[in-house]
Design a protein around this motif. Sequence first.
Motif, PDB file in Angstrom:
ATOM      1  N   MET A   1       0.836  -1.202   0.000  1.00  0.00           N
ATOM      2  CA  MET A   1       0.000   0.000   0.000  1.00  0.00           C
ATOM      3  C   MET A   1       0.871   1.251   0.000  1.00  0.00           C
ATOM      4  SD  MET A   1      -3.158  -0.889   2.471  1.00  0.00           S
ATOM      5  CE  MET A   1      -2.512  -2.353   3.265  1.00  0.00           C
ATOM      6  N   ALA A   2       0.365   2.296  -0.632  1.00  0.00           N
ATOM      7  CA  ALA A   2       1.209   3.475  -0.781  1.00  0.00           C
ATOM      8  C   ALA A   2       0.363   4.726  -0.985  1.00  0.00           C
ATOM      9  CB  ALA A   2       2.118   3.296  -1.981  1.00  0.00           C
ATOM     10  N   VAL A   3       0.933   5.826  -0.536  1.00  0.00           N
ATOM     11  CA  VAL A   3       0.317   7.120  -0.820  1.00  0.00           C
ATOM     12  C   VAL A   3       0.809   7.537  -2.205  1.00  0.00           C
ATOM     13  CG1 VAL A   3       0.245   9.552  -0.160  1.00  0.00           C
ATOM     14  CG2 VAL A   3       0.178   7.779   1.604  1.00  0.00           C
ATOM     15  N   LEU A   4      -0.106   7.819  -3.103  1.00  0.00           N
ATOM     16  CA  LEU A   4       0.265   8.183  -4.472  1.00  0.00           C
ATOM     17  C   LEU A   4       0.360   9.701  -4.599  1.00  0.00           C
ATOM     18  CD1 LEU A   4      -2.228   5.801  -6.318  1.00  0.00           C
ATOM     19  CD2 LEU A   4       0.179   5.356  -5.816  1.00  0.00           C
ATOM     20  N   GLU A   5       1.037  10.122  -5.659  1.00  0.00           N
ATOM     21  CA  GLU A   5       1.149  11.557  -5.905  1.00  0.00           C
ATOM     22  C   GLU A   5      -0.141  12.064  -6.533  1.00  0.00           C
ATOM     23  OE1 GLU A   5       4.152  14.663  -8.093  1.00  0.00           O
ATOM     24  OE2 GLU A   5       4.699  12.550  -8.039  1.00  0.00           O
ATOM     25  N   LEU A   6      -0.650  13.172  -6.010  1.00  0.00           N
ATOM     26  CA  LEU A   6      -1.866  13.744  -6.584  1.00  0.00           C
ATOM     27  C   LEU A   6      -1.557  14.453  -7.893  1.00  0.00           C
ATOM     28  CD1 LEU A   6      -3.651  15.412  -3.551  1.00  0.00           C
ATOM     29  CD2 LEU A   6      -4.522  13.519  -4.898  1.00  0.00           C
ATOM     30  N   VAL A   7      -2.464  14.331  -8.823  1.00  0.00           N
ATOM     31  CA  VAL A   7      -2.351  15.013 -10.101  1.00  0.00           C
ATOM     32  C   VAL A   7      -3.139  16.315  -9.990  1.00  0.00           C
ATOM     33  CG1 VAL A   7      -3.133  14.867 -12.490  1.00  0.00           C
ATOM     34  CG2 VAL A   7      -2.115  12.861 -11.399  1.00  0.00           C
TER      35      VAL A   7
ATOM     36  N   SER B   1      -4.964  -0.737  -6.435  1.00  0.00           N
ATOM     37  CA  SER B   1      -5.332   0.645  -6.776  1.00  0.00           C
ATOM     38  C   SER B   1      -6.248   1.232  -5.712  1.00  0.00           C
ATOM     39  CB  SER B   1      -6.060   0.692  -8.121  1.00  0.00           C
ATOM     40  OG  SER B   1      -5.212   0.280  -9.144  1.00  0.00           O
ATOM     41  N   ILE B   2      -7.223   0.462  -5.297  1.00  0.00           N
ATOM     42  CA  ILE B   2      -8.194   0.972  -4.307  1.00  0.00           C
ATOM     43  C   ILE B   2      -7.500   1.231  -2.972  1.00  0.00           C
ATOM     44  CG2 ILE B   2     -10.239   0.339  -2.943  1.00  0.00           C
ATOM     45  CD1 ILE B   2     -11.298  -1.043  -5.532  1.00  0.00           C
ATOM     46  N   ASP B   3      -6.667   0.299  -2.530  1.00  0.00           N
ATOM     47  CA  ASP B   3      -5.929   0.505  -1.265  1.00  0.00           C
ATOM     48  C   ASP B   3      -5.091   1.768  -1.331  1.00  0.00           C
ATOM     49  OD1 ASP B   3      -6.963  -1.703  -0.105  1.00  0.00           O
ATOM     50  OD2 ASP B   3      -5.170  -2.959  -0.305  1.00  0.00           O
ATOM     51  N   ASN B   4      -4.407   1.954  -2.452  1.00  0.00           N
ATOM     52  CA  ASN B   4      -3.557   3.140  -2.594  1.00  0.00           C
ATOM     53  C   ASN B   4      -4.385   4.428  -2.640  1.00  0.00           C
ATOM     54  OD1 ASN B   4      -1.341   1.499  -2.659  1.00  0.00           O
ATOM     55  ND2 ASN B   4      -1.140   1.505  -4.891  1.00  0.00           N
ATOM     56  N   MET B   5      -5.555   4.338  -3.273  1.00  0.00           N
ATOM     57  CA  MET B   5      -6.423   5.519  -3.322  1.00  0.00           C
ATOM     58  C   MET B   5      -6.902   5.897  -1.918  1.00  0.00           C
ATOM     59  SD  MET B   5      -8.543   4.946  -6.842  1.00  0.00           S
ATOM     60  CE  MET B   5      -9.816   6.148  -6.448  1.00  0.00           C
ATOM     61  N   PHE B   6      -7.268   4.897  -1.118  1.00  0.00           N
ATOM     62  CA  PHE B   6      -7.676   5.201   0.268  1.00  0.00           C
ATOM     63  C   PHE B   6      -6.515   5.805   1.046  1.00  0.00           C
ATOM     64  CE2 PHE B   6     -11.398   2.249  -0.196  1.00  0.00           C
ATOM     65  CZ  PHE B   6     -12.358   3.202   0.110  1.00  0.00           C
ATOM     66  N   ASP B   7      -5.334   5.209   0.926  1.00  0.00           N
ATOM     67  CA  ASP B   7      -4.157   5.752   1.633  1.00  0.00           C
ATOM     68  C   ASP B   7      -3.942   7.213   1.266  1.00  0.00           C
ATOM     69  OD1 ASP B   7      -3.702   3.365   2.807  1.00  0.00           O
ATOM     70  OD2 ASP B   7      -1.911   2.833   1.649  1.00  0.00           O
ATOM     71  N   THR B   8      -4.051   7.507  -0.027  1.00  0.00           N
ATOM     72  CA  THR B   8      -3.813   8.870  -0.513  1.00  0.00           C
ATOM     73  C   THR B   8      -4.893   9.823  -0.007  1.00  0.00           C
ATOM     74  OG1 THR B   8      -2.882   7.861  -2.492  1.00  0.00           O
ATOM     75  CG2 THR B   8      -3.304  10.226  -2.593  1.00  0.00           C
ATOM     76  N   MET B   9      -6.146   9.380  -0.090  1.00  0.00           N
ATOM     77  CA  MET B   9      -7.258  10.241   0.342  1.00  0.00           C
ATOM     78  C   MET B   9      -7.137  10.595   1.823  1.00  0.00           C
ATOM     79  SD  MET B   9     -11.344   9.509   0.113  1.00  0.00           S
ATOM     80  CE  MET B   9     -11.456   8.396   1.514  1.00  0.00           C
TER      81      MET B   9
ATOM     82  N   THR C   1       4.272   9.968 -15.358  1.00  0.00           N
ATOM     83  CA  THR C   1       4.029   9.854 -13.927  1.00  0.00           C
ATOM     84  C   THR C   1       3.660   8.397 -13.661  1.00  0.00           C
ATOM     85  OG1 THR C   1       2.971  11.990 -14.206  1.00  0.00           O
ATOM     86  CG2 THR C   1       2.771  10.998 -12.044  1.00  0.00           C
ATOM     87  N   LYS C   2       3.979   7.947 -12.467  1.00  0.00           N
ATOM     88  CA  LYS C   2       3.667   6.564 -12.103  1.00  0.00           C
ATOM     89  C   LYS C   2       2.183   6.273 -12.293  1.00  0.00           C
ATOM     90  CE  LYS C   2       4.009   3.768  -8.072  1.00  0.00           C
ATOM     91  NZ  LYS C   2       4.115   3.950  -6.647  1.00  0.00           N
ATOM     92  N   GLY C   3       1.874   5.268 -13.056  1.00  0.00           N
ATOM     93  CA  GLY C   3       0.478   4.871 -13.237  1.00  0.00           C
ATOM     94  C   GLY C   3      -0.289   5.708 -14.233  1.00  0.00           C
ATOM     95  N   PHE C   4       0.397   6.638 -14.872  1.00  0.00           N
ATOM     96  CA  PHE C   4      -0.299   7.521 -15.803  1.00  0.00           C
ATOM     97  C   PHE C   4      -0.540   6.793 -17.133  1.00  0.00           C
ATOM     98  CE2 PHE C   4      -0.891  10.758 -18.894  1.00  0.00           C
ATOM     99  CZ  PHE C   4      -1.371  11.882 -18.242  1.00  0.00           C
ATOM    100  N   VAL C   5      -1.792   6.531 -17.435  1.00  0.00           N
ATOM    101  CA  VAL C   5      -2.119   5.832 -18.678  1.00  0.00           C
ATOM    102  C   VAL C   5      -3.115   6.681 -19.451  1.00  0.00           C
ATOM    103  CG1 VAL C   5      -2.907   3.658 -19.662  1.00  0.00           C
ATOM    104  CG2 VAL C   5      -1.925   3.673 -17.378  1.00  0.00           C
TER     105      VAL C   5
END
Length: 182
Positions: free
Chosen positions: A1-7, A30-38, A177-181
């Motif tokens: 799990m990780a905090v992602l960089e906000l765009v 993806s969902i876990d990381n989104m919660f961590d970031t939020m 950016t990481k995950g940028f598709v």
Amino acid sequence: MAVLELVNYGNPILRKTCNSVTDFSKLVDSIDNMFDTMYEEEGIGLAANQVGIDMNLFVIDISHTDDSEFPRIFINGKITSSDGESIFSEGCLSIPQVSLEVTRPERIIFKYQDVEEKWHEEEFDGLLARAIQHEIDHLNGVLIIDLVSEMQRARVNKEVKKIKKDSLAKLKQHPITKGFVL
Ligand SMILES: [Zn+2]
């Protein structure tokens, strides 16, 4: 799990209609990381494209004001009807430090899938209805600055321009950016 960089505003992923989720088997990370970031950013909702993920998916947690069950995950959502009107001050993690009075329908009927691919159609009102509308707008490339009067927009123009400039500069430095598709 990780905090992602906000765009931030200025990055084109915030202006596109996100792809529908078809492969539900790879959503967990993806969902876990989104919660961590939020939670890290102290938001009450987050759309996938706000962290550079091109998927029709958002998460919400308003457990501080609502005793129904949170956090919640909404996939491939669509507003099927709406009524009423309310005005409320909204901020956005992708447009930091800017808040605007946004007029939206008070109640919505929202159709979405859960993580097990099951479809639901539910009525929402109040803050949850507003948060869902804010996040589904993100997934369709719409931001709060698009929803206000010229006068309100002019009031925050300087801040918004600066966010865009910084965001474009960042994009130029790190085009992938990481995950940028796209
Ligand atoms: Zn937002």
